[in-house]
Design an enzyme around this catalytic site. Structure first.
Site, PDB file in Angstrom:
ATOM      1  CB  SER A  23      33.078  13.900  59.728  1.00  0.00           C
ATOM      2  OG  SER A  23      32.035  13.452  60.576  1.00  0.00           O
ATOM      3  CG  ASN A 110      24.585   4.052  59.093  1.00  0.00           C
ATOM      4  OD1 ASN A 110      25.538   4.710  59.515  1.00  0.00           O
ATOM      5  ND2 ASN A 110      24.581   2.730  59.079  1.00  0.00           N
ATOM      6  CB  THR A 155      31.978  29.203  13.467  1.00  0.00           C
ATOM      7  OG1 THR A 155      32.478  29.545  12.174  1.00  0.00           O
ATOM      8  CG2 THR A 155      30.510  29.616  13.560  1.00  0.00           C
ATOM      9  CG  HIS A 156      35.792  26.682  12.864  1.00  0.00           C
ATOM     10  ND1 HIS A 156      35.982  25.334  12.999  1.00  0.00           N
ATOM     11  CD2 HIS A 156      34.661  26.826  12.118  1.00  0.00           C
ATOM     12  CE1 HIS A 156      35.032  24.680  12.351  1.00  0.00           C
ATOM     13  NE2 HIS A 156      34.213  25.565  11.809  1.00  0.00           N
ATOM     14  CB  SER A 277      50.481  44.138  36.745  1.00  0.00           C
ATOM     15  OG  SER A 277      51.863  43.932  36.853  1.00  0.00           O
ATOM     16  CE  LYS A 283      48.533  42.608  32.018  1.00  0.00           C
ATOM     17  NZ  LYS A 283      49.507  41.657  32.543  1.00  0.00           N
ATOM     18  CG  ASN A 285      46.192  41.572  35.075  1.00  0.00           C
ATOM     19  OD1 ASN A 285      46.401  41.792  33.883  1.00  0.00           O
ATOM     20  ND2 ASN A 285      47.150  41.576  35.985  1.00  0.00           N
ATOM     21  CD  GLU A 290      43.222  35.874  34.355  1.00  0.00           C
ATOM     22  OE1 GLU A 290      44.279  35.327  34.019  1.00  0.00           O
ATOM     23  OE2 GLU A 290      43.194  36.988  34.904  1.00  0.00           O
ATOM     24  CE1 TYR A 317      27.721   6.392  56.135  1.00  0.00           C
ATOM     25  CE2 TYR A 317      28.894   4.852  57.557  1.00  0.00           C
ATOM     26  CZ  TYR A 317      28.747   6.121  57.016  1.00  0.00           C
ATOM     27  OH  TYR A 317      29.631   7.104  57.361  1.00  0.00           O
ATOM     28  CD  GLN A 322      33.425  10.917  58.364  1.00  0.00           C
ATOM     29  OE1 GLN A 322      32.641  10.472  59.200  1.00  0.00           O
ATOM     30  NE2 GLN A 322      34.715  11.042  58.611  1.00  0.00           N
ATOM     31  CE  LYS A 325      29.328  13.943  56.111  1.00  0.00           C
ATOM     32  NZ  LYS A 325      28.797  12.723  55.435  1.00  0.00           N
TER      33      LYS A 325
HETATM   34  N1  ARG Z   1      30.124  11.029  60.136  1.00  0.00           N
HETATM   35  C1  ARG Z   1      29.482   9.965  59.461  1.00  0.00           C
HETATM   36  C2  ARG Z   1      29.342  10.302  57.957  1.00  0.00           C
HETATM   37  O1  ARG Z   1      29.509  11.414  57.639  1.00  0.00           O
HETATM   38  C3  ARG Z   1      28.122   9.740  60.020  1.00  0.00           C
HETATM   39  C4  ARG Z   1      27.610   8.347  59.879  1.00  0.00           C
HETATM   40  C5  ARG Z   1      28.408   7.419  60.698  1.00  0.00           C
HETATM   41  N2  ARG Z   1      27.843   6.112  60.709  1.00  0.00           N
HETATM   42  C6  ARG Z   1      28.532   5.081  61.212  1.00  0.00           C
HETATM   43  N3  ARG Z   1      27.932   3.944  61.188  1.00  0.00           N
HETATM   44  N4  ARG Z   1      29.758   5.204  61.621  1.00  0.00           N
HETATM   45  O2  ARG Z   1      29.095   9.459  57.148  1.00  0.00           O
END
Ligand code: ARG
Length: 462
Positions: A23, A110, A155-156, A277, A283, A285, A290, A317, A322, A325
């Site tokens: 990660s 964790n 409205t509408h 455009s 144009k 735009n 958008e 956990y 993971q 994120k």
């Molecule tokens: N890279 C892991 C995550 O984002 C970190 C935690 C990893 N923990 C483990 N027991 N492998 O969740």
């Protein structure tokens, strides 16, 4: 490089599995939080007599040098590291030797990742909050300035009653003020420290979680160790708040697109936020508007994706987490980028009040005012409504408006009608008459703007 977790196995995973598992490509953005969290941990460990002061000092000095080197570009993230936590610890140990190996006492990745994410998002929420405040303030300025600009209210998507452009702007300001409240609620619940929960069950070392939480600026501790490491509600709450912000932005952008069309011509977007455009030279735009509307789908996807990842996870956990994120980072980046476009678009949009008024003069948006006038002459509203409707139908068939219909025709619909009817259907007067609390009259719009301004001033000093 041999893995830090070599134990039951020899750690010889396939290169493909390493890449799949890693990660660091996305969690490296939390390096400052990871390092700050580790420094606080070392401080707590020494204070509780779990490591020596000497080791703690070596650790914090080492961490500081890593932070500086990363900031100055003297150190690169190692893509072979599994994640940012491993990278920092490995780099520390390579720099300071054995003391570095003591840092991970009484914690786990964790609780560490749960900590880093909370610290990181805390900072980003502040940025988003500032940006939403700027947007709401831009709306308030426009509301004040356009408090007397008459336009058709819909409205509408049908012309309904005259409103002011200022009222429309104040409506958006109100939405974004609520969005700030949602961000604040979410920050408040998020601001509890999970560190010290360790892998899932706490530790036998005599740690001081509260002290460590205090060092990191938390309001307290997420007490239950299993909950602390597996809670991602704060991501879901933030993603929900961000989705609502995007929903508001998207509605706004839909209006900007419509209003800037030839058909409406109510506004002109600042040229810097439009494109031409490649083939049609006429144009202009509304691409940015958008794109904001389009990116709303992406933020909703981040929310739904995270909810779905979490829904089947047993405590505590699981590596599935993971996946939280990339979604939450994407949503945060997207919302910030969209707000960055929306603020100057609102501050810089040119209001075509002539076009708004012309549109307001068509479509009989003062028909309710004619009915209200008849009520003031003593008729029950339902009867007045019917008479006004017949007058409108006659006008449509005979190319009149309620402003141009001759008095004798009016009298043929209802003998109670007098010369003062023209005043009653005059658009400025219709708008000024809607002076009930929160109504569209210029006075009410100015009062709303003043109230919102005060509210925003209070929010920015928080
Ligand atoms: N890279 C892991 C995550 O984002 C970190 C935690 C990893 N923990 C483990 N027991 N492998 O969740």
């Amino acid at each position: 490089m041999s893995k830090m977790w070599v134990g039951r196995t020899d750690g010889k995973t396939s290169a493909a599995a390493d890449g799949f598992n890693s990660s660091i490509g996305f969690d490296s953005r939390m390096f400052a939080e990871d390092i700050g969290g580790s420094a606080a941990h070392a401080d707590m460990l020494a204070r509780c007599g779990i490591i020596t002061e000497e080791d703690a000092r070596k650790i914090t000095d080492g961490l500081r040098s890593i932070l500086e080197d990363l900031r100055e570009g003297r150190l690169d993230f190692d893509p072979a590291s599994e994640d940012i936590h491993m990278f920092v610890e490995e780099t520390l140990t390579s720099r300071i030797g054995d003391a570095g190996k003591k840092l991970h006492t009484a914690r786990s990745r964790n609780d560490q990742v749960a900590l880093d994410l909370r610290l990181y998002l805390r900072g980003r929420i502040k940025e988003i909050r500032e940006s939403v405040i700027s947007l709401a303030s831009a709306f308030v300025c426009r509301a004040e300035e356009q408090s007397g600009t008459v336009m058709p209210g819909y409205t509408h998507m049908q012309r309904a009653q005259p409103v002011t452009f200022g009222q429309h702007m104040a409506a958006y300001a109100s939405m974004f003020v609520r969005d700030i409240g949602r961000l604040d609620d979410c920050s408040r619940r998020m601001n509890l420290s999970p560190i010290g929960a360790c892998a899932l069950a706490g530790t036998g070392f005599p740690t001081d979680r509260e002290y460590e939480a205090g060092l990191l600026g938390f309001d307290g501790v997420a007490v239950n160790s299993m909950d602390a490491v597996s809670d991602r509600d704060f991501c879901v709450e933030l993603l929900s708040a961000l989705s609502v912000i995007m929903m508001h932005l998207s509605r706004l952008c839909e209006e900007l697109v419509l209003w800037s069309s030839w058909e409406f011509g109510f506004i002109e977007l600042p040229a810097e936020y439009t494109t031409g455009s490649s083939i049609m030279p006429q144009k202009k735009n509304p691409d940015m508007a958008e794109l904001i509307r389009g990116k709303t789908g992406r933020v909703y996807g981040d929310l739904i994706g995270t909810l779905t990842v979490l829904k089947g996870l047993p405590l505590a956990y699981n590596k599935d987490m993971q996946e939280d994120k990339e979604s939450v980072f994407d949503a945060v980046d997207t919302v910030l980028a969209c707000l960055g476009m929306a603020v100057p678009m609102i501050s810089g949009l040119k209001v075509r009040s002539d076009r708004m008024r012309r549109a307001a003069g068509e479509g009989f948006i003062n028909a309710t005012d004619l009915a209200d006038y008849l009520v003031s002459k003593g008729l029950p509203f339902r009867t007045a409504y019917r008479i006004s409707g017949s007058a409108v139908a006659y006008c449509i068939d005979n190319s009149f408006t309620l402003e141009t219909l001759p008095l004798e025709k009016y009298i043929s619909f209802c003998p109670l009608i007098g010369e003062d009817v023209y005043e009653a259907v005059d658009l400025d007067r219709c708008v000024a008459a809607r002076n009930s609390l929160g109504g569209t009259s210029p006075d009410q719009v100015r009062a709303q703007a003043a109230r919102l301004k005060e509210l925003l001033a209070g929010l920015s000093s928080d």
